[in-house]
Motif scaffolding. Structure first.
Motif, mmCIF file in Angstrom:
data_model
loop_
_atom_site.group_PDB
_atom_site.id
_atom_site.type_symbol
_atom_site.label_atom_id
_atom_site.label_comp_id
_atom_site.label_asym_id
_atom_site.label_seq_id
_atom_site.Cartn_x
_atom_site.Cartn_y
_atom_site.Cartn_z
ATOM 1 N N SER A 270 1.075 -1.045 0.470
ATOM 2 C CA SER A 270 0.041 -0.559 -0.396
ATOM 3 C C SER A 270 0.963 1.231 0.300
ATOM 4 C CB SER A 270 -0.429 0.234 0.815
ATOM 5 O OG SER A 270 -0.305 0.423 2.429
ATOM 6 N N VAL A 271 1.962 1.128 0.735
ATOM 7 C CA VAL A 271 3.229 2.395 0.893
ATOM 8 C C VAL A 271 3.942 2.376 -0.859
ATOM 9 C CG1 VAL A 271 4.850 3.931 2.071
ATOM 10 C CG2 VAL A 271 3.300 2.179 3.271
ATOM 11 N N CYS A 272 3.789 1.809 -1.148
ATOM 12 C CA CYS A 272 4.358 1.498 -1.927
ATOM 13 C C CYS A 272 3.409 2.181 -3.325
ATOM 14 C CB CYS A 272 5.362 0.043 -2.640
ATOM 15 S SG CYS A 272 6.564 -0.259 -1.786
ATOM 16 N N ALA A 273 2.073 2.281 -3.415
ATOM 17 C CA ALA A 273 1.739 2.449 -3.736
ATOM 18 C C ALA A 273 0.797 3.650 -4.496
ATOM 19 C CB ALA A 273 -0.744 2.032 -3.994
ATOM 20 N N THR A 274 1.341 4.761 -3.180
ATOM 21 C CA THR A 274 1.179 5.834 -2.664
ATOM 22 C C THR A 274 2.303 6.559 -3.027
ATOM 23 O OG1 THR A 274 2.271 5.809 -0.687
ATOM 24 C CG2 THR A 274 -0.377 5.902 -0.780
ATOM 25 N N PHE A 275 3.232 5.465 -2.963
ATOM 26 C CA PHE A 275 4.864 6.228 -3.786
ATOM 27 C C PHE A 275 4.602 6.240 -5.808
ATOM 28 C CE2 PHE A 275 7.568 4.400 -0.389
ATOM 29 C CZ PHE A 275 6.572 5.530 0.406
ATOM 30 N N GLY A 300 3.586 7.871 3.687
ATOM 31 C CA GLY A 300 4.431 6.970 3.875
ATOM 32 C C GLY A 300 4.332 6.143 4.947
ATOM 33 N N VAL A 301 3.374 6.197 5.786
ATOM 34 C CA VAL A 301 2.931 5.396 6.816
ATOM 35 C C VAL A 301 0.911 5.107 6.827
ATOM 36 C CG1 VAL A 301 2.822 5.318 9.089
ATOM 37 C CG2 VAL A 301 4.461 6.781 8.027
ATOM 38 N N SER A 302 1.302 3.358 6.850
ATOM 39 C CA SER A 302 0.921 2.391 6.709
ATOM 40 C C SER A 302 -0.308 2.732 8.250
ATOM 41 C CB SER A 302 1.062 1.351 6.470
ATOM 42 O OG SER A 302 0.164 0.145 6.770
ATOM 43 N N HIS A 303 -1.256 2.768 8.372
ATOM 44 C CA HIS A 303 -2.172 3.077 9.925
ATOM 45 C C HIS A 303 -2.653 1.828 9.834
ATOM 46 C CE1 HIS A 303 -2.648 7.288 10.406
ATOM 47 N NE2 HIS A 303 -2.516 7.456 8.760
ATOM 48 N N ILE A 600 1.268 -0.411 -10.296
ATOM 49 C CA ILE A 600 1.602 0.685 -9.901
ATOM 50 C C ILE A 600 1.889 1.000 -8.493
ATOM 51 C CG2 ILE A 600 0.851 2.846 -8.099
ATOM 52 C CD1 ILE A 600 -1.832 2.901 -9.749
ATOM 53 N N SER A 601 2.017 -0.607 -8.028
ATOM 54 C CA SER A 601 2.528 -1.121 -6.589
ATOM 55 C C SER A 601 4.174 -1.154 -6.859
ATOM 56 C CB SER A 601 2.287 -2.208 -5.404
ATOM 57 O OG SER A 601 1.139 -1.242 -5.038
ATOM 58 N N TRP A 602 4.650 -2.132 -8.200
ATOM 59 C CA TRP A 602 5.702 -2.228 -8.542
ATOM 60 C C TRP A 602 6.685 -0.945 -8.697
ATOM 61 C CZ3 TRP A 602 8.573 -1.114 -12.626
ATOM 62 C CH2 TRP A 602 10.372 -1.906 -12.377
ATOM 63 N N LYS A 603 5.948 0.126 -8.976
ATOM 64 C CA LYS A 603 6.447 1.167 -9.883
ATOM 65 C C LYS A 603 6.812 2.079 -8.396
ATOM 66 C CE LYS A 603 7.433 3.832 -13.566
ATOM 67 N NZ LYS A 603 8.661 2.941 -14.774
ATOM 68 N N GLY A 604 5.797 2.130 -8.247
ATOM 69 C CA GLY A 604 6.272 2.045 -6.027
ATOM 70 C C GLY A 604 7.685 1.431 -5.436
ATOM 71 N N GLY A 605 7.896 0.497 -5.388
ATOM 72 C CA GLY A 605 9.450 -0.013 -5.156
ATOM 73 C C GLY A 605 10.636 0.399 -6.181
#
Length: 641
Positions: A270-275, A300-303, A600-605
């Motif tokens: 999820s955090v990588c998705a926001t990145f 950048g913080v997952s609740h 998107i998540s991979w791209k965030g990584g």
């Protein structure tokens, strides 16, 4: 004094020091031995093309260098050759799953479909007119008469050649292994977790071996990196928001010790998705093939308390679509959910035909082709009505899937402890509560000494009761272990129980919390209700407003025409009235920067690999060898719990 003279003086001083050390040793005075330490890695600039991003999904593996525009994408499957002749074939299911063949399954499916039909009828089209329901019988009368047309006598699709008896096959080659060949088919990831089961190849060791073989094959064949050179590479591994600590630990060991990567970062999807989407805060809704995960991410913080994992996804939509197609007289009558090539065809037909646009109504004619090995290429005509809308609406009415007796909503459990990590959060909680008790006792003794010792005995007894009442629930001594087993997310429990009800004895509180959470996990929350619940578990109204204004949908399970408007309409209609007035703009984002939501998540990584702040997050191979899982608690960008 010249530079040469300075250097000469320094050399003389060093010689004097060495002479003094020799004298001390002769007198029996030895230098202290420095404790062995692991040298800190140099903070050199890391080249992004030497960082590999791995995003393992239930059906698809995405892997590539941080500098690649797109990752390598292959089916996350392996075929292993039998070690003995006459061995029974085994194949992990694709669209079939447990809980479908219960006596109540069909009744639940029918009831879910009635709710879907009611929802379709109740919402007006953009022209203000209500949709006219289309009966499946109308389509069935036409489809039952359809016969396929032959496009080509050969489909030009071939079975994988196994004449040279390869020990394993990966990806597309594994999918096209002939059913009569002596191979077992394994999907090593199931609903976001390692696919550990009681059948052949289902042990944790076997699943990890499958993953190592698949990832090594892709790195060597597609990325063209020799495995012996991985010691020069680093790795970023994306894990689910609700993760299994044991599984993550084993994966890190496999990557660092078996595959020989020099360093690793573990981060949440999820955090990588926001990145990857360029958002600072969002309610991330990841609709995958087999599970749907939700989490609110802020800066950048997952609740933790907002994390949910729903045990359904795109493959469940495909399965219910097949059931609806059968009701409508699907002309490809040999289609079987137990056949992996038929499953692949159904996925393609679903992605092509299904939608969430309520303005599309009435009966419509469509075409699809079948191209299987050892068979001609065929063209089928099919007439469909509401089936194309009913199937994806199952994500909002999951009772339509007909799954009985399974946990459908999963929450983040706290760890029950790890023998390799004795100083974990449970230890810190217990020692913290003991420190509080000792400091409180010391202060009480000072007060009592000032007031006189006459009442010392009685007051100390009252002080003991006070200490117990001040202890965190489950804290101290053996109570810490109880909390570790029972703590399932305090804020989530309070969302369900009410904060005021938590003021009760510990045993009663924990048993009530467990009962309520178990009941909650047994329910199949619809996607819109799950989003509302996730946002509602955020701590402040300001955070909730941020989440409503940025609902990010990623993954491939909701890539239907009209999905963005459909989800937005349901969220606005169901959100609490108090927030309708406070939130300026509710926004659902399905294609940020016009990117494929599956990537998107991979791209965030890949973005994470380029950030300066990641320097402190790398876990190096030598550190892992010495300290093990403790490095994840120290270096992970999320709270390791």
């Amino acid at each position: 004094m010249t530079q040469a003279e300075k250097e000469q003086d320094n050399g003389k001083e060093k010689e004097k020091e060495r002479d003094k050390e020799k004298e001390r040793e002769q007198r029996g005075v030895k230098r202290p031995i420095a404790p062995p330490t692991i040298t800190e890695p140099l903070q050199e600039q890391i080249q992004s093309n030497f960082i590999i991003i791995i995003h393992p999904g239930s059906r698809t593996l995405r892997i590539g260098r941080a500098t690649d525009n797109l990752p390598i994408t292959i089916p996350h499957v392996i075929a292993r050759r039998h070690k003995q002749s006459g061995q029974l074939r085994y194949e992990d299911a694709w669209l079939l799953r447990e809980g479908l063949n219960k006596p109540e399954s069909n009744e639940q499916r029918q009831n879910g479909l009635k709710m879907v039909d009611q929802a379709i009828w109740s919402k007006k089209m953009s022209n203000g007119v209500r949709r006219t329901p289309v009966s499946a019988e109308q389509a069935r009368a036409y489809n039952c008469q359809i016969r396929p047309a032959v496009l080509d006598s050969s489909s030009r699709v071939k079975w994988t050649n196994t004449a040279h008896h390869p020990p394993h096959l990966v990806g597309e080659e594994a999918l096209y292994v002939k059913p009569t060949d002596c191979y077992d088919i394994h999907w090593p990831v199931l609903r976001g977790q390692l696919n550990v089961h009681a059948g052949p190849g289902g042990s944790l060791t076997a699943v990890l071996a499958d993953l190592e073989t698949i990832w090594s094959h892709v790195i060597q064949k597609h990325l063209e990196i020799p495995l012996k050179d991985l010691k020069y590479y680093r790795c970023i591994l994306l894990v689910p928001d609700i993760y299994n600590r044991q599984h993550v630990k084993e994966l890190v060991s496999m990557l660092l010790l078996n595959m020989d990567f020099s360093a690793i970062i573990v981060h949440q999807e999820s955090v990588c998705a926001t990145f990857g989407s360029g958002l600072s805060s969002a309610c991330v809704v990841d609709v995958g093939d087999q599970k749907t995960s939700l989490c609110c991410v802020e800066d950048g913080v997952s609740h933790r308390n907002s994390r949910l994992s729903l045990a359904y996804g795109g493959s469940d939509v495909t399965r219910i679509f097949f059931w609806l197609l059968q009701r409508a007289g699907f002309p490809y009558r040999d289609c079987q959910l137990s056949n992996r090539l038929d499953c692949q065809l159904l996925q393609q037909v679903k992605e092509t035909l299904c939608h969430l646009d309520q303005d599309i109504s009435g009966l419509q004619d469509h075409e699809f082709q079948t191209r299987f090995p050892d068979a001609p290429a065929l063209l089928y005509q099919v007439r469909l009505g509401d089936e194309k809308l009913q199937a994806p609406m199952g994500l909002f009415y999951p009772s339509t899937f007909g799954i009985m007796g399974q946990k459908m909503t999963l929450l983040q459990y706290r760890s029950q402890g790890d023998s390799e990590d004795p100083h974990d959060e449970l230890y810190l909680l217990a020692t913290h509560s003991k420190q509080d008790q000792s400091s409180k006792s010391a202060s009480d003794r000072k007060v009592l000494s000032r007031s006189g010792g006459a009442l010392d005995g009685d007051m100390s007894g009252q002080g003991g009761v006070g200490e117990l009442s001040e202890m965190p629930r489950g804290g101290g001594g053996g109570g810490g272990a109880v909390q570790g087993e029972m703590e399932i997310g305090a804020t989530q429990a309070e969302c369900l129980m009410g904060v005021g009800e938590a003021e009760e004895p510990l045993s009663t509180h924990l048993s009530r919390k467990t009962a309520i959470m178990s009941q909650f996990e047994g329910k199949a929350l619809g996607l819109d209700k799950a989003i509302l619940h996730s946002i509602d578990c955020c701590a402040s109204d300001e955070t909730k407003r941020k989440m409503y204004s940025s609902i990010l949908v990623v993954g491939g399970g909701l890539m239907f025409h009209g999905a963005q408007e459909f989800l937005l309409h349901r969220i606005i209609n169901k959100m609490p009235p108090s927030f309708r007035r406070l939130v300026d703009n509710v926004e659902v984002i399905t294609r940020p920067k016009d990117m494929d939501p599956r990537l998107i998540s991979w791209k965030g990584g890949a973005v994470l690999a380029c950030l300066d702040t990641t320097q402190e997050m790398w876990i190096h191979q030598r550190e892992w060898q010495r300290f093990g899982v403790r490095m994840l608690r120290e270096r992970a960008a999320f709270v390791w719990e």
